[in-house]
Design a protein around this motif. Structure first.
Motif, mmCIF file in Angstrom:
data_model
loop_
_atom_site.group_PDB
_atom_site.id
_atom_site.type_symbol
_atom_site.label_atom_id
_atom_site.label_comp_id
_atom_site.label_asym_id
_atom_site.label_seq_id
_atom_site.Cartn_x
_atom_site.Cartn_y
_atom_site.Cartn_z
ATOM 1 N N TYR A 221 1.001 -1.275 -0.223
ATOM 2 C CA TYR A 221 -0.484 -0.092 -0.023
ATOM 3 C C TYR A 221 0.901 1.178 -0.030
ATOM 4 C CZ TYR A 221 -3.033 3.051 1.505
ATOM 5 O OH TYR A 221 -4.322 4.145 1.442
ATOM 6 N N LYS A 222 0.750 2.088 -0.979
ATOM 7 C CA LYS A 222 1.517 3.574 -1.221
ATOM 8 C C LYS A 222 0.432 4.405 -0.619
ATOM 9 C CE LYS A 222 3.225 1.962 -4.991
ATOM 10 N NZ LYS A 222 4.037 2.290 -6.104
ATOM 11 N N THR A 223 1.233 5.650 -0.564
ATOM 12 C CA THR A 223 -0.069 6.634 0.367
ATOM 13 C C THR A 223 1.136 7.712 0.719
ATOM 14 O OG1 THR A 223 -1.985 7.618 0.917
ATOM 15 C CG2 THR A 223 -0.818 6.014 2.187
ATOM 16 N N THR A 224 0.526 8.554 0.677
ATOM 17 C CA THR A 224 0.925 10.121 2.010
ATOM 18 C C THR A 224 0.585 10.073 2.872
ATOM 19 O OG1 THR A 224 -0.222 11.891 0.804
ATOM 20 C CG2 THR A 224 1.483 11.415 -0.264
ATOM 21 N N TYR A 225 1.642 10.378 3.887
ATOM 22 C CA TYR A 225 1.050 10.801 5.477
ATOM 23 C C TYR A 225 2.058 11.894 5.638
ATOM 24 C CZ TYR A 225 0.230 5.741 5.512
ATOM 25 O OH TYR A 225 -0.541 4.854 5.837
ATOM 26 N N ASP A 226 1.745 13.188 6.873
ATOM 27 C CA ASP A 226 2.093 13.828 7.485
ATOM 28 C C ASP A 226 2.994 12.867 7.281
ATOM 29 O OD1 ASP A 226 1.258 17.085 8.846
ATOM 30 O OD2 ASP A 226 2.442 15.560 10.344
ATOM 31 N N LYS A 227 4.248 14.340 6.998
ATOM 32 C CA LYS A 227 5.579 14.244 7.092
ATOM 33 C C LYS A 227 5.912 13.792 9.239
ATOM 34 C CE LYS A 227 9.765 16.384 6.408
ATOM 35 N NZ LYS A 227 10.337 17.215 5.812
ATOM 36 N N ASP A 228 5.272 14.921 9.710
ATOM 37 C CA ASP A 228 5.274 14.569 11.355
ATOM 38 C C ASP A 228 4.840 13.281 11.743
ATOM 39 O OD1 ASP A 228 7.460 17.391 11.775
ATOM 40 O OD2 ASP A 228 5.495 18.352 11.352
ATOM 41 N N LEU A 229 3.650 13.549 11.494
ATOM 42 C CA LEU A 229 2.976 12.176 12.280
ATOM 43 C C LEU A 229 3.797 10.916 11.974
ATOM 44 C CD1 LEU A 229 0.447 10.621 13.346
ATOM 45 C CD2 LEU A 229 0.051 11.198 11.154
ATOM 46 N N LEU A 230 4.260 10.630 10.430
ATOM 47 C CA LEU A 230 4.800 9.148 10.340
ATOM 48 C C LEU A 230 6.321 9.368 10.886
ATOM 49 C CD1 LEU A 230 4.535 7.156 8.964
ATOM 50 C CD2 LEU A 230 5.986 7.952 6.707
ATOM 51 N N GLU A 231 6.950 10.245 11.330
ATOM 52 C CA GLU A 231 8.255 10.301 12.421
ATOM 53 C C GLU A 231 8.132 9.749 13.559
ATOM 54 O OE1 GLU A 231 11.279 10.416 10.806
ATOM 55 O OE2 GLU A 231 10.721 10.924 9.147
ATOM 56 N N ASN A 232 6.187 10.344 14.518
ATOM 57 C CA ASN A 232 6.330 10.041 15.240
ATOM 58 C C ASN A 232 5.837 8.676 15.337
ATOM 59 O OD1 ASN A 232 7.353 12.652 16.484
ATOM 60 N ND2 ASN A 232 4.872 13.352 16.217
ATOM 61 N N VAL A 233 5.435 8.035 14.236
ATOM 62 C CA VAL A 233 4.632 6.195 14.155
ATOM 63 C C VAL A 233 5.962 5.725 14.134
ATOM 64 C CG1 VAL A 233 3.620 4.781 13.141
ATOM 65 C CG2 VAL A 233 2.755 6.897 13.308
ATOM 66 N N LYS A 234 7.279 6.297 13.288
ATOM 67 C CA LYS A 234 8.261 5.398 12.997
ATOM 68 C C LYS A 234 9.110 5.216 14.573
ATOM 69 C CE LYS A 234 9.573 6.074 7.872
ATOM 70 N NZ LYS A 234 10.614 7.015 7.151
ATOM 71 N N GLU A 235 8.667 6.211 15.211
ATOM 72 C CA GLU A 235 9.709 6.314 16.570
ATOM 73 C C GLU A 235 8.839 5.184 17.970
ATOM 74 O OE1 GLU A 235 10.862 9.207 19.717
ATOM 75 O OE2 GLU A 235 11.397 9.700 17.710
ATOM 76 N N PHE A 236 7.488 5.265 16.954
ATOM 77 C CA PHE A 236 6.555 5.054 18.529
ATOM 78 C C PHE A 236 6.136 3.031 18.199
ATOM 79 C CE2 PHE A 236 2.384 2.480 19.418
ATOM 80 C CZ PHE A 236 2.062 3.279 20.875
ATOM 81 N N ALA A 237 6.880 2.655 16.995
ATOM 82 C CA ALA A 237 7.129 1.071 16.785
ATOM 83 C C ALA A 237 8.491 0.671 16.591
ATOM 84 C CB ALA A 237 7.098 0.732 15.116
ATOM 85 N N LYS A 238 9.505 1.323 16.870
ATOM 86 C CA LYS A 238 10.535 1.093 17.582
ATOM 87 C C LYS A 238 11.001 0.830 18.866
ATOM 88 C CE LYS A 238 15.623 2.688 16.745
ATOM 89 N NZ LYS A 238 16.536 3.175 16.192
ATOM 90 N N GLU A 239 10.251 1.976 19.523
ATOM 91 C CA GLU A 239 10.340 2.053 21.252
ATOM 92 C C GLU A 239 9.129 0.905 21.625
ATOM 93 O OE1 GLU A 239 8.470 5.907 22.388
ATOM 94 O OE2 GLU A 239 9.650 6.359 21.758
ATOM 95 N N HIS A 240 8.312 0.327 20.599
ATOM 96 C CA HIS A 240 7.649 -1.257 20.974
ATOM 97 C C HIS A 240 8.311 -2.403 20.432
ATOM 98 C CE1 HIS A 240 5.341 2.398 22.880
ATOM 99 N NE2 HIS A 240 4.636 1.400 23.295
ATOM 100 N N LYS A 241 8.928 -2.058 19.975
ATOM 101 C CA LYS A 241 9.418 -3.553 18.773
ATOM 102 C C LYS A 241 8.502 -3.863 18.617
ATOM 103 C CE LYS A 241 12.883 -4.588 22.925
ATOM 104 N NZ LYS A 241 12.821 -3.380 23.704
ATOM 105 N N LEU A 242 8.280 -3.158 16.992
ATOM 106 C CA LEU A 242 6.790 -3.358 16.319
ATOM 107 C C LEU A 242 7.623 -3.099 15.309
ATOM 108 C CD1 LEU A 242 3.579 -2.467 18.070
ATOM 109 C CD2 LEU A 242 4.804 -5.111 17.778
ATOM 110 N N LYS A 243 6.691 -3.389 13.972
ATOM 111 C CA LYS A 243 6.799 -2.868 12.858
ATOM 112 C C LYS A 243 5.121 -1.467 12.204
ATOM 113 C CE LYS A 243 8.186 -6.923 10.615
ATOM 114 N NZ LYS A 243 8.496 -7.782 9.595
#
Length: 123
Positions: free
Chosen positions: A74-96
């Motif tokens: 699935y390819k789309t666009t996201y808010d840049k800041d939101l996506l960065e926060n999601v990446k960090e959140f996933a990493k903190e919780h050891k998820l993809k």
């Protein structure tokens, strides 16, 4: 989006949005497509509302053993800041990231979702 420059409308790219590709459950994607069509919005706008809610709670309960087996790209666009926060959140919780996205679908808020024509707004 469009910007008013010296009395003329100029088409510009919204630099606050970034392209992102991930794999997501076909069933979830189909459900979101139907919901988006019904409420005059886009799937990524719906996903963003769910992600914002998950991030605001700061907690995720995700069973990796129950990951969907029907994932598709699935390819789309996201808010840049939101996506960065999601990446960090996933990493903190050891998820993809796609795990967090699929989990966030439970928290989609249609009332907070941008409408389909949001990308054609004038600023």
């Amino acid at each position: 989006m469009w910007k008013s420059v010296n009395g003329s409308l100029v088409h510009t790219t919204d630099v606050s949005r970034v392209k992102f590709r991930t794999n997501i459950s076909k069933a979830i994607l189909e459900e979101l497509n139907n919901l988006a069509a019904e409420h005059n919005t886009h799937v990524n706008y719906l996903i963003e509302t769910g992600l914002e809610e998950v991030l605001s709670k700061g907690v995720i309960t995700y069973n990796k053993a129950l990951r969907p087996k029907d994932r598709t790209q699935y390819k789309t666009t996201y808010d840049k800041d939101l996506l960065e926060n999601v990446k960090e959140f996933a990493k903190e919780h050891k998820l993809k990231i796609n795990d967090v996205i699929e989990y966030s679908v439970e928290f989609v808020n249609i009332d907070k979702s941008k409408k389909r024509d949001h990308k054609h707004r004038t600023e």
